[in-house]
Design a protein around this motif. Structure first.
Motif, PDB file in Angstrom:
ATOM      1  N   PHE A 156       0.827  -1.212   0.000  1.00 20.66           N
ATOM      2  CA  PHE A 156       0.000   0.000   0.000  1.00 20.66           C
ATOM      3  C   PHE A 156       0.861   1.262   0.000  1.00 20.66           C
ATOM      4  N   THR A 157       1.954   1.264   0.746  1.00 19.96           N
ATOM      5  CA  THR A 157       2.770   2.463   0.908  1.00 19.96           C
ATOM      6  C   THR A 157       3.691   2.698  -0.280  1.00 19.96           C
ATOM      7  N   THR A 158       4.380   1.656  -0.721  1.00 23.98           N
ATOM      8  CA  THR A 158       5.375   1.824  -1.779  1.00 23.98           C
ATOM      9  C   THR A 158       4.806   1.602  -3.175  1.00 23.98           C
ATOM     10  N   GLN A 159       3.665   0.921  -3.247  1.00 21.44           N
ATOM     11  CA  GLN A 159       3.042   0.507  -4.518  1.00 21.44           C
ATOM     12  C   GLN A 159       3.982  -0.373  -5.342  1.00 21.44           C
ATOM     13  N   GLU A 160       4.861  -1.072  -4.639  1.00 20.98           N
ATOM     14  CA  GLU A 160       5.719  -2.092  -5.245  1.00 20.98           C
ATOM     15  C   GLU A 160       5.118  -3.468  -4.954  1.00 20.98           C
ATOM     16  N   PRO A 161       5.438  -4.479  -5.778  1.00 23.40           N
ATOM     17  CA  PRO A 161       4.886  -5.812  -5.537  1.00 23.40           C
ATOM     18  C   PRO A 161       5.190  -6.322  -4.130  1.00 23.40           C
ATOM     19  N   LEU A 162       4.184  -6.954  -3.540  1.00 20.90           N
ATOM     20  CA  LEU A 162       4.326  -7.516  -2.196  1.00 20.90           C
ATOM     21  C   LEU A 162       5.392  -8.606  -2.209  1.00 20.90           C
ATOM     22  N   LEU A 163       6.245  -8.605  -1.189  1.00 22.46           N
ATOM     23  CA  LEU A 163       7.319  -9.583  -1.079  1.00 22.46           C
ATOM     24  C   LEU A 163       7.047 -10.542   0.077  1.00 22.46           C
ATOM     25  N   TYR A 164       7.616 -11.737  -0.041  1.00 23.38           N
ATOM     26  CA  TYR A 164       7.383 -12.798   0.937  1.00 23.38           C
ATOM     27  C   TYR A 164       8.696 -13.294   1.522  1.00 23.38           C
ATOM     28  N   GLY A 165       8.583 -13.962   2.679  1.00 24.89           N
ATOM     29  CA  GLY A 165       9.764 -14.427   3.395  1.00 24.89           C
ATOM     30  C   GLY A 165      10.274 -13.403   4.383  1.00 24.89           C
ATOM     31  N   LYS A 166       9.377 -12.488   4.824  1.00 22.89           N
ATOM     32  CA  LYS A 166       9.766 -11.476   5.801  1.00 22.89           C
ATOM     33  C   LYS A 166      10.024 -12.136   7.160  1.00 22.89           C
ATOM     34  N   ALA A 167      10.776 -11.466   8.006  1.00 22.06           N
ATOM     35  CA  ALA A 167      11.230 -12.068   9.261  1.00 22.06           C
ATOM     36  C   ALA A 167      10.084 -12.594  10.114  1.00 22.06           C
ATOM     37  N   ASP A 168       8.983 -11.864  10.164  1.00 26.27           N
ATOM     38  CA  ASP A 168       7.864 -12.272  11.022  1.00 26.27           C
ATOM     39  C   ASP A 168       6.651 -12.756  10.220  1.00 26.27           C
ATOM     40  N   PHE A 169       6.809 -12.832   8.905  1.00 30.95           N
ATOM     41  CA  PHE A 169       5.741 -13.269   7.999  1.00 30.95           C
ATOM     42  C   PHE A 169       4.513 -12.346   8.020  1.00 30.95           C
ATOM     43  N   ARG A 170       4.676 -11.142   8.516  1.00 28.84           N
ATOM     44  CA  ARG A 170       3.562 -10.191   8.536  1.00 28.84           C
ATOM     45  C   ARG A 170       3.559  -9.365   7.255  1.00 28.84           C
ATOM     46  N   ASN A 171       2.384  -9.182   6.689  1.00 27.60           N
ATOM     47  CA  ASN A 171       2.248  -8.347   5.499  1.00 27.60           C
ATOM     48  C   ASN A 171       2.008  -6.893   5.877  1.00 27.60           C
ATOM     49  N   PRO A 172       2.470  -5.952   5.061  1.00 26.22           N
ATOM     50  CA  PRO A 172       2.003  -4.571   5.177  1.00 26.22           C
ATOM     51  C   PRO A 172       0.590  -4.476   4.614  1.00 26.22           C
ATOM     52  N   PHE A 173      -0.045  -3.329   4.754  1.00 31.73           N
ATOM     53  CA  PHE A 173      -1.295  -3.102   4.031  1.00 31.73           C
ATOM     54  C   PHE A 173      -1.011  -3.282   2.544  1.00 31.73           C
ATOM     55  N   PHE A 174      -2.011  -3.725   1.787  1.00 32.54           N
ATOM     56  CA  PHE A 174      -1.758  -3.980   0.376  1.00 32.54           C
ATOM     57  C   PHE A 174      -2.991  -3.706  -0.474  1.00 32.54           C
ATOM     58  N   LEU A 175      -2.759  -3.680  -1.797  1.00 33.07           N
ATOM     59  CA  LEU A 175      -3.799  -3.442  -2.790  1.00 33.07           C
ATOM     60  C   LEU A 175      -3.741  -4.546  -3.831  1.00 33.07           C
ATOM     61  N   VAL A 176      -4.878  -5.159  -4.109  1.00 31.15           N
ATOM     62  CA  VAL A 176      -4.986  -6.173  -5.153  1.00 31.15           C
ATOM     63  C   VAL A 176      -5.756  -5.545  -6.300  1.00 31.15           C
ATOM     64  N   THR A 177      -5.137  -5.460  -7.469  1.00 32.72           N
ATOM     65  CA  THR A 177      -5.735  -4.707  -8.565  1.00 32.72           C
ATOM     66  C   THR A 177      -5.817  -5.513  -9.847  1.00 32.72           C
ATOM     67  N   SER A 178      -6.822  -5.211 -10.634  1.00 31.76           N
ATOM     68  CA  SER A 178      -6.920  -5.738 -11.987  1.00 31.76           C
ATOM     69  C   SER A 178      -6.110  -4.823 -12.925  1.00 31.76           C
TER      70      SER A 178
END
Length: 262
Positions: free
Chosen positions: A234-256
């Motif tokens: 949501f903040t950077t508008q870059e693709p969501l990444l996985y394998g973060k230290a705590d496996f927590r996601n930032p806010f995000f946007l799913v778009t067509s």
């Protein structure tokens, strides 16, 4: 890695997990307990997890498996791993609303590259094959793969968007963000089905301004990307990444396709 035999056996595992979930869904006692964070866990979560974990361990003995229901897996760090949510939308399950899914994802170098999502109460099964996204038509035969339809995201009309948002986690911040857009249709849904609706061209946009974990999103994220959509921080508008230290996601946007973000 995902040859036809492995794919078939994963499909069988997710269908069997769905059967186990539905048996408990229809029973009088769902075996509901509270986790340490007060979120619910049911006998169905554990039964589905057991089926899928056993199948993955048998098929891919050398791969890392992260699963919501095995807390010891949450400290594992790897560049490639399976990630499972055996029952996403437990609140929807407990309230018998049907919007729950079984999720198997595979992540490589931070990117979800394979996803399989099954909504047993809705009889909808989605998966990726060779970088493309498909929905298989019900009813599902465990011995034979049925008709498959390739799915793609919609080409969106920014003056008349179809938006889907969380059924159980809706808040004022989400409503305020949605109000920035020209909305023609608004629907609520639970679990990773919201991703699937965007991937299948049934919705344009799913904003999530709330907490989620990587196992909640990885499988459906892979599906959405394979269908031509985007899952963006949501903040950077870059693709969501996985394998973060705590496996927590930032806010995000799913778009067509061709959404004008605000």
């Amino acid at each position: 890695m995902f040859n036809s035999e492995n794919f078939f056996r994963l499909r069988l595992a997710i269908l069997e997990a769905g059967d186990a979930i539905m048996d408990i869904y229809k029973s009088a006692d769902m075996g509901v307990e509270a986790k340490s964070d007060n979120s619910p866990v049911t006998a169905a979560d554990l039964a589905a997890d057991k089926i899928i974990y056993a199948a993955l361990r048998d098929l891919f003995p050398n791969e890392v498996i992260i699963t919501e229901e095995k807390s010891e897996s949450h400290s594992i760090k790897a560049s490639r791993f399976f990630i499972i949510d055996p029952l996403d939308g437990t609140k929807e399950f407990v309230q018998k609303r049907g919007d729950f899914t079984v999720n198997i994802g595979f992540v490589e170098n931070g990117i979800p590259v394979f996803g399989m999502v099954y909504a047993p109460a809705k009889e909808r099964l989605f998966y990726t094959i060779d970088g493309k996204a498909f929905e298989e038509t019900a009813p599902f035969d465990k011995d034979t793969i049925g008709n498959q339809k390739e799915i793609r995201v919609r080409k969106s009309d920014n003056t008349a968007l179809k938006i889907v948002a969380s059924k159980s986690h809706r808040d004022a911040a989400t409503d305020a963000y949605i109000a920035k857009y020209d909305v023609a249709e608004f629907n609520s849904a639970g679990s990773s089905m919201k991703f699937c609706l965007v991937a299948a061209g049934e919705a344009d946009f799913y904003p999530r301004l709330g907490p989620t974990m990587e196992w909640d999103t990885a499988a459906a994220d892979a599906l959405t990307r394979a269908a031509g959509g985007q899952v963006l921080d949501f903040t950077t508008q870059e693709p969501l990444l996985y394998g973060k230290a705590d496996f927590r996601n930032p806010f995000f946007l799913v778009t067509s396709a061709n959404i004008e973000l605000k």
